[in-house]
Design an enzyme around this catalytic site. Structure first.
Site, mmCIF file in Angstrom:
data_model
loop_
_atom_site.group_PDB
_atom_site.id
_atom_site.type_symbol
_atom_site.label_atom_id
_atom_site.label_comp_id
_atom_site.label_asym_id
_atom_site.label_seq_id
_atom_site.Cartn_x
_atom_site.Cartn_y
_atom_site.Cartn_z
ATOM 1 N N HIS A 159 0.832 -1.199 0.000
ATOM 2 C CA HIS A 159 0.000 0.000 0.000
ATOM 3 C C HIS A 159 0.872 1.256 0.000
ATOM 4 C CE1 HIS A 159 -4.028 -1.831 1.208
ATOM 5 N NE2 HIS A 159 -3.190 -2.857 1.161
ATOM 6 N N ASP A 194 -5.952 5.758 2.643
ATOM 7 C CA ASP A 194 -6.150 4.393 2.181
ATOM 8 C C ASP A 194 -7.607 3.997 2.387
ATOM 9 O OD1 ASP A 194 -6.042 1.402 2.103
ATOM 10 O OD2 ASP A 194 -3.894 1.804 1.930
ATOM 11 N N GLN A 202 -5.134 -10.891 -5.198
ATOM 12 C CA GLN A 202 -4.286 -11.454 -6.251
ATOM 13 C C GLN A 202 -5.036 -12.334 -7.264
ATOM 14 O OE1 GLN A 202 -1.208 -13.271 -3.866
ATOM 15 N NE2 GLN A 202 -0.740 -11.302 -2.896
ATOM 16 N N TRP A 228 -0.408 -6.283 -7.083
ATOM 17 C CA TRP A 228 -0.649 -5.309 -8.145
ATOM 18 C C TRP A 228 0.597 -4.514 -8.523
ATOM 19 C CZ3 TRP A 228 -3.338 -5.383 -12.072
ATOM 20 C CH2 TRP A 228 -3.642 -4.239 -12.816
ATOM 21 N N ASN A 229 1.462 -4.203 -7.560
ATOM 22 C CA ASN A 229 2.688 -3.476 -7.898
ATOM 23 C C ASN A 229 3.554 -4.290 -8.855
ATOM 24 O OD1 ASN A 229 2.143 -1.222 -6.211
ATOM 25 N ND2 ASN A 229 2.857 -2.347 -4.435
#
Length: 460
Positions: free
Chosen positions: A22, A121, A374, A352-353
């Site tokens: 995050h 967030d 994921q 995701w990164n």
């Protein structure tokens, strides 16, 4: 859009959740906004800030400041556990609660500075309520893509209705992991009867080139307005924190001797630790594929099923693979490896990164999702034609034959060439749209800040 510099008097506070997955997109957004003239304070616990500090380039030293948030003292949660990195599984809910208990200190941080905006967030919806008591506008940031947001958004706002995008789904064993860890925590904070205009905006760490139809579906409901921040800007020169690490340099030299697109890079992120069974299946899968590979292996400090390489891998595996593979313990320069022309595929958990990095560098994805968002990330990239997903059995178990077959399909077969063409094209397109999408973010920020200023001055 106004020229850079117009927004230098606007000060933004950012509050990510306490996970590196995050924090990383928050920091990238901070850099982008800093480039547009905003002043950024990034707020987190001291242990996370020590990680962030090393990631802030010198050029941002004056425009991006780090602000400490101290969690309450809990006997079971000492300061080195004020992060999800290395946190034992049974303490994750405790950490989330401790962060929520820090509301009074967060109030003091917000009130001590004249912040124009809070970017928070989406897991920390309580922080927006704190900001509202000080008449500070806020925008939530969902640090994944719009497709995942859309998936849960639909079932929350349209319970009982069939999800209109069948490419995205969760199997039963995946639902159990997702709902327990993420959704319940976020949902309990939502007050649907008190949604303001600013509450409707949600920034997503994606591009319209990746998941536009999901963004449009959400926005068309009128319940939320999705604003993509665009993908990360990668410098031509990737800073290597272990530049003097001889092992890494030897592996890069080894990679340079391989054929173009011949080698797979295998990594499952910084916060997932493979079980002994998973490691064995992956090891045998790599061996059966007979494909060159670099495999990053991590062990959980002080726990886990295995914590030594010799105990985790099948007997004789290292000797049998010889020069076909390289195993790196702990950390490897992922961007540097992915951008190497001899890498032909990325075997990844689809955090995701990592997924965005694979798209950025035009590397086909072999998806082996483990938990959280994921599986949905994996099905999104399969849907858009840049990935294949390794099938599991009905209990969610991986099998070496499936792993080997998918690696062989992507390396050296036509399916790999097709994936590479699509992911290269997608990478080009997201880069072209990057500036335009940040223009949209800046416009939303200006709109909210101007509206708040007018309200304070009695003009509305």
């Amino acid at each position: 859009m106004a020229a850079d510099g117009e927004h230098r008097n606007l000060k933004i506070l950012m509050l990510p959740y306490l996970a590196y997955g995050h924090i990383t997109p928050f920091l990238e957004l901070a850099k982008k906004l800093s480039d547009r003239g905003f002043s950024i304070d990034l707020c987190s616990t001291p242990i996370n800030l020590s990680f962030i500090k090393d990631k802030v380039p010198e050029k941002y030293s004056s425009s991006i400041q780090l602000v400490e948030l101290h969690l309450p003292n809990l006997p079971e949660l000492p300061p080195h556990y004020h992060t999800t990195n290395g946190l034992p599984q049974h303490l994750k809910q405790t950490l989330f609660k401790a962060l929520k208990m820090a509301k009074p200190q967060f109030y003091q941080i917000l009130s001590a500075q004249k912040y124009d905006l809070l970017i928070y967030d989406i897991m920390l919806l309580w922080s927006a309520r704190v900001a509202s008591t000080l008449n500070i506008p806020s925008i939530k940031f969902y640090t994944v893509n719009a497709a995942v947001f859309c998936f849960f958004f639909h079932f929350y706002y349209k319970p009982g209705e069939e999800f209109p995008f069948p490419a995205l789904y969760l199997r039963e064993y995946e639902q159990e992991k997702m709902t327990h860890e993420v959704v319940d925590d976020a949902e309990e904070e939502v007050d649907r009867d008190n949604i303001t205009e600013s509450d409707k905006f949600v920034l997503v760490d994606s591009s319209r080139e990746i998941d536009a139809k999901y963004m449009d579906y959400i926005s068309e409901t009128g319940q939320a307005k999705v604003v993509p921040i665009g993908t990360k800007f990668h410098q031509d020169h990737v800073v290597n924190r272990d530049a003097d690490n001889m092992e890494i340099e030897l592996i890069i030299k080894w990679l340079g001797k391989k054929k173009e697109h011949s080698t797979v890079f295998v990594s499952f992120g910084s916060e997932y630790f493979l079980t002994k069974e998973e490691m064995e299946e992956i090891a045998y899968g790599l061996e059966l594929s007979n494909v060159d590979f670099i495999w990053v292996v991590r062990f959980q400090k002080g726990g886990g099923q295995v914590n030594k390489l010799e105990d985790a891998l099948p007997q004789g595996f290292v000797e049998r693979i010889g020069e076909k593979g390289k195993i790196v313990e702990g950390w490897a320069p992922q961007e540097r490896i992915l951008k190497h022309p001899n890498i032909g595929a990325f075997v990844t958990h689809c955090g995701w990164n990592s997924t965005l990095e694979s798209i950025e560098f035009g590397v086909p994805i072999i998806a082996m999702p483990m938990l959280y968002d994921q599986p949905l990330n994996a099905r999104l990239v399969v849907e858009i034609g840049v990935a294949v997903e390794v099938p599991r059995d009905g209990n969610g178990k991986l099998h070496r034959v499936n792993i080997a077959e998918n690696i062989k399909h992507v390396i050296g077969e036509e399916i790999g060439q097709n994936l590479r063409k699509k992911v290269t094209s997608l990478g080009d397109n997201v880069r072209l749209r990057r500036g335009e999408e940040m223009d949209g973010v800046v416009e939303v920020i200006k709109q909210l800040c101007d509206k708040t200023d007018q309200s304070k001055n009695g003009l509305t």
